[in-house]
Design a protein around this motif. Structure first.
Motif, PDB file in Angstrom:
ATOM      1  N   LYS A 185     -25.666  56.170 104.305  1.00  0.00           N
ATOM      2  CA  LYS A 185     -26.183  55.011 103.556  1.00  0.00           C
ATOM      3  C   LYS A 185     -27.694  55.085 103.377  1.00  0.00           C
ATOM      4  O   LYS A 185     -28.208  54.771 102.313  1.00  0.00           O
ATOM      5  CB  LYS A 185     -25.774  53.705 104.226  1.00  0.00           C
ATOM      6  CG  LYS A 185     -24.299  53.409 104.041  1.00  0.00           C
ATOM      7  CD  LYS A 185     -23.945  52.009 104.421  1.00  0.00           C
ATOM      8  CE  LYS A 185     -22.486  51.781 104.110  1.00  0.00           C
ATOM      9  NZ  LYS A 185     -22.062  50.426 104.324  1.00  0.00           N
TER      10      LYS A 185
ATOM     11  N   GLY B 296     -28.651  57.008 100.471  1.00  0.00           N
ATOM     12  CA  GLY B 296     -28.294  56.477  99.157  1.00  0.00           C
ATOM     13  C   GLY B 296     -26.829  56.605  98.778  1.00  0.00           C
ATOM     14  O   GLY B 296     -26.463  56.325  97.638  1.00  0.00           O
ATOM     15  N   PHE B 297     -25.989  57.005  99.708  1.00  0.00           N
ATOM     16  CA  PHE B 297     -24.557  57.119  99.433  1.00  0.00           C
ATOM     17  C   PHE B 297     -23.849  55.846  99.878  1.00  0.00           C
ATOM     18  O   PHE B 297     -24.390  55.072 100.671  1.00  0.00           O
ATOM     19  CB  PHE B 297     -23.977  58.343 100.158  1.00  0.00           C
ATOM     20  CG  PHE B 297     -24.629  59.633  99.758  1.00  0.00           C
ATOM     21  CD1 PHE B 297     -24.267  60.271  98.573  1.00  0.00           C
ATOM     22  CD2 PHE B 297     -25.624  60.194 100.534  1.00  0.00           C
ATOM     23  CE1 PHE B 297     -24.892  61.447  98.187  1.00  0.00           C
ATOM     24  CE2 PHE B 297     -26.248  61.373 100.161  1.00  0.00           C
ATOM     25  CZ  PHE B 297     -25.880  62.004  98.986  1.00  0.00           C
ATOM     26  N   SER B 298     -22.635  55.637  99.394  1.00  0.00           N
ATOM     27  CA  SER B 298     -21.901  54.431  99.775  1.00  0.00           C
ATOM     28  C   SER B 298     -21.446  54.481 101.228  1.00  0.00           C
ATOM     29  O   SER B 298     -21.184  53.459 101.843  1.00  0.00           O
ATOM     30  CB  SER B 298     -20.695  54.220  98.851  1.00  0.00           C
ATOM     31  OG  SER B 298     -19.799  55.312  98.954  1.00  0.00           O
ATOM     32  N   GLY B 299     -21.355  55.658 101.789  1.00  0.00           N
ATOM     33  CA  GLY B 299     -20.940  55.846 103.175  1.00  0.00           C
ATOM     34  C   GLY B 299     -20.592  57.303 103.403  1.00  0.00           C
ATOM     35  O   GLY B 299     -20.682  58.130 102.483  1.00  0.00           O
TER      36      GLY B 299
ATOM     37  N   ASP C  83     -17.802  58.712 103.629  1.00  0.00           N
ATOM     38  CA  ASP C  83     -16.639  59.173 102.865  1.00  0.00           C
ATOM     39  C   ASP C  83     -16.935  59.325 101.379  1.00  0.00           C
ATOM     40  O   ASP C  83     -16.054  59.722 100.612  1.00  0.00           O
ATOM     41  CB  ASP C  83     -15.462  58.213 103.072  1.00  0.00           C
ATOM     42  CG  ASP C  83     -14.987  58.212 104.517  1.00  0.00           C
ATOM     43  OD1 ASP C  83     -15.049  59.282 105.156  1.00  0.00           O
ATOM     44  OD2 ASP C  83     -14.579  57.145 105.007  1.00  0.00           O
ATOM     45  N   ASP C  84     -18.158  59.010 100.957  1.00  0.00           N
ATOM     46  CA  ASP C  84     -18.563  59.192  99.563  1.00  0.00           C
ATOM     47  C   ASP C  84     -18.438  60.674  99.214  1.00  0.00           C
ATOM     48  O   ASP C  84     -18.987  61.523  99.913  1.00  0.00           O
ATOM     49  CB  ASP C  84     -20.011  58.720  99.401  1.00  0.00           C
ATOM     50  CG  ASP C  84     -20.476  58.687  97.947  1.00  0.00           C
ATOM     51  OD1 ASP C  84     -20.057  59.558  97.165  1.00  0.00           O
ATOM     52  OD2 ASP C  84     -21.274  57.799  97.617  1.00  0.00           O
TER      53      ASP C  84
ATOM     54  N   LYS D 201     -19.886  62.435  97.107  1.00  0.00           N
ATOM     55  CA  LYS D 201     -21.187  63.076  96.868  1.00  0.00           C
ATOM     56  C   LYS D 201     -21.911  63.414  98.174  1.00  0.00           C
ATOM     57  O   LYS D 201     -22.835  64.230  98.178  1.00  0.00           O
ATOM     58  CB  LYS D 201     -22.060  62.181  95.992  1.00  0.00           C
ATOM     59  CG  LYS D 201     -21.517  62.039  94.591  1.00  0.00           C
ATOM     60  CD  LYS D 201     -22.378  61.124  93.769  1.00  0.00           C
ATOM     61  CE  LYS D 201     -21.788  60.976  92.367  1.00  0.00           C
ATOM     62  NZ  LYS D 201     -22.517  60.002  91.572  1.00  0.00           N
TER      63      LYS D 201
END
Length: 134
Positions: free
Chosen positions: A47, A50-53, A55-56, A58
């Motif tokens: 996070k 900059g990722f959603s979590g 498990d993202d 990306k």
């Protein structure tokens, strides 16, 4: 705090501050205002990057190739800030302060999958991140 006794001194060293931060190879600036560290990227960092979590999809390249960023800890405010934003497979490591306040560190790239380790590269990087802060 030294207190003289009949036979010498009693030394009391009270704790004046405690900073808890994930990282390795901590180094203090010459003015003792900053601590620079490197930190290996883990799922808990998804996070902040900059990722959603974790498990993202990306974020998956960071899981498979790894990475490490350099951070600065401000000893006046206690705040930590990221100096680098590495790509998957890049490792910003071993920050070290110069006497003029600049930080030097190594950025190492991992070899590409299936290629020999000779494809790995290493760069020396300089940053004035501690000098441009208020």
């Amino acid at each position: 705090m030294a207190t003289k006794t009949r036979t010498g001194y009693t030394i009391d060293t009270p704790e004046i501050a405690r900073y808890c931060s994930q990282g390795a190879k901590a180094t203090f600036s010459y003015d003792e205002r900053w601590v620079a560290i490197h930190h290996y990227i883990a799922d808990a960092d998804a996070k902040e990057l900059g990722f959603s979590g974790p498990d993202d999809p990306k974020f998956e390249p960071y899981r498979s190739k790894g990475g490490a960023n350099v951070f600065l800890l401000d000893l006046l405010s206690g705040k930590t800030q990221r100096v680098t934003h590495v790509q998957p497979g890049q490792y910003a490591l071993y920050p070290h302060f110069r006497s003029d306040g600049w930080i030097h560190f190594i950025v190492r790239t991992a070899p590409k999958k299936g290629e020999p380790s000779e494809t790995a590269t290493e760069y020396l990087v300089a940053s004035d991140a501690a000098l441009v802060q208020p």
